[in-house]
Design an enzyme around this catalytic site. Structure first.
Site, mmCIF file in Angstrom:
data_model
loop_
_atom_site.group_PDB
_atom_site.id
_atom_site.type_symbol
_atom_site.label_atom_id
_atom_site.label_comp_id
_atom_site.label_asym_id
_atom_site.label_seq_id
_atom_site.Cartn_x
_atom_site.Cartn_y
_atom_site.Cartn_z
ATOM 1 N N MET A 145 42.422 28.201 55.518
ATOM 2 C CA MET A 145 41.721 27.626 55.265
ATOM 3 C C MET A 145 40.608 26.530 55.016
ATOM 4 S SD MET A 145 43.767 29.172 52.446
ATOM 5 C CE MET A 145 43.649 27.955 51.003
ATOM 6 N N HIS A 194 40.203 39.054 51.881
ATOM 7 C CA HIS A 194 40.614 38.556 50.436
ATOM 8 C C HIS A 194 41.400 38.652 49.994
ATOM 9 C CE1 HIS A 194 38.962 35.320 48.020
ATOM 10 N NE2 HIS A 194 38.902 35.704 47.002
#
Ligand code: GRF
Length: 187
Positions: free
Chosen positions: A88, A107
Site C-alpha cells: 500500500m 490490482h
C-alpha cells in the site's frame, strides 16, 4: 533452471505472497523468492516469510530515506525482479528507474478501470457487468503500466463487496503466477 531472484513487497494479509511462495517451490517456476519487504508492522503476511524461511525486512516508508534502505536491501540479496502483492505505497521513481520493467503489481479490477482503492464498492455502484484482476508492469503512475494478464468474471445480482473480494482474490491466485510465467517466457 536458474531462478530469478525476486523480492515480494507486502503491507497486509499476504495471501498472494503465500501463493507465490508455494508456486516458486515448483521446479519449473521461473522465480525464487529471496526476500520479502513490508512496510506495516502489523502485517500478517510477514508470517509466511517466517514460516518458509525467507529473509524479511521491515522498512518504514514514512521516511524518505526508506528508498535507499530498500535499494540497499535489494542489492544485498541480488534481487533482479520485484512483485508487489498488496503493497500500500507508491514505489519511488528512484526504485522504478533502477528496476525498469522489472516490477509488477496485482490490482483487484479490470485495469484501466478502477485504479486506486475501494474497487469493489465502486464496481457495484456503477453496476458493472464484469470485474476481475489485472497483473501489470509498474511505472511512475498509479496502477498504470503495461498489462500482462487480466482475468474476469460476471457479477451476480446478489454479489457484495465481500463476495467480489473473495472471487477476485481466488482469480488472483491464478493470474499472478500466470503473469510471472508469461514475463519470463518472453525473454
Ligand atoms: C489483493 O487483492 C491485490 O489485488 C491488492 O491487494 C490485495 C492483497 O491481498 N493489490 P493479500 O495481502 O495478498 O491477501
Amino acid at each position: 533452471m536458474v531462478k530469478v531472484k525476486t523480492c515480494v513487497f507486502i503491507s497486509g494479509r499476504g495471501s498472494n505472497l503465500k501463493n507465490l511462495i508455494l508456486c516458486s517451490r515448483e521446479k519449473n517456476f521461473p522465480i525464487k523468492i529471496n526476500l520479502v519487504i513490508y512496510n506495516n508492522k502489523n502485517c500478517e503476511g510477514v508470517n509466511f516469510a517466517k514460516k518458509y524461511m525467507i529473509p524479511f525486512k521491515f522498512v518504514n516508508t514514512k521516511f524518505k530515506k526508506s528508498e535507499n534502505e530498500i535499494l540497499k536491501e535489494l542489492k544485498k540479496y541480488n534481487i533482479s525482479f520485484i512483485c508487489l502483492a498488496g503493497y500500500m505505497k507508491i514505489i519511488p521513481s528512484k526504485i522504478i528507474n533502477k528496476y525498469k520493467n522489472k516490477i509488477i503489481n496485482i490490482h483487484p479490477s479490470l485495469l484501466p478501470k478502477y485504479k486506486g482503492l475501494d474497487t469493489f464498492a465502486r464496481v457495484l455502484k456503477n453496476k458493472e457487468k464484469k470485474t476481475g484482476c489485472t497483473v501489470h508492469y509498474v511505472n511512475n503512475k498509479l496502477d498504470d503500466g503495461g498489462i500482462i494478464v487480466k482475468k474476469s468474471f460476471f457479477i451476480k445480482s446478489n454479489d457484495s463487496v465481500i463476495s467480489l473480494k473473495y472471487k477476485t482474490q481466488n482469480l488472483e491466485y491464478r493470474a499472478y503466477p500466470e503473469a510471472i510465467i508469461k514475463v519470463f517466457s518472453n525473454i
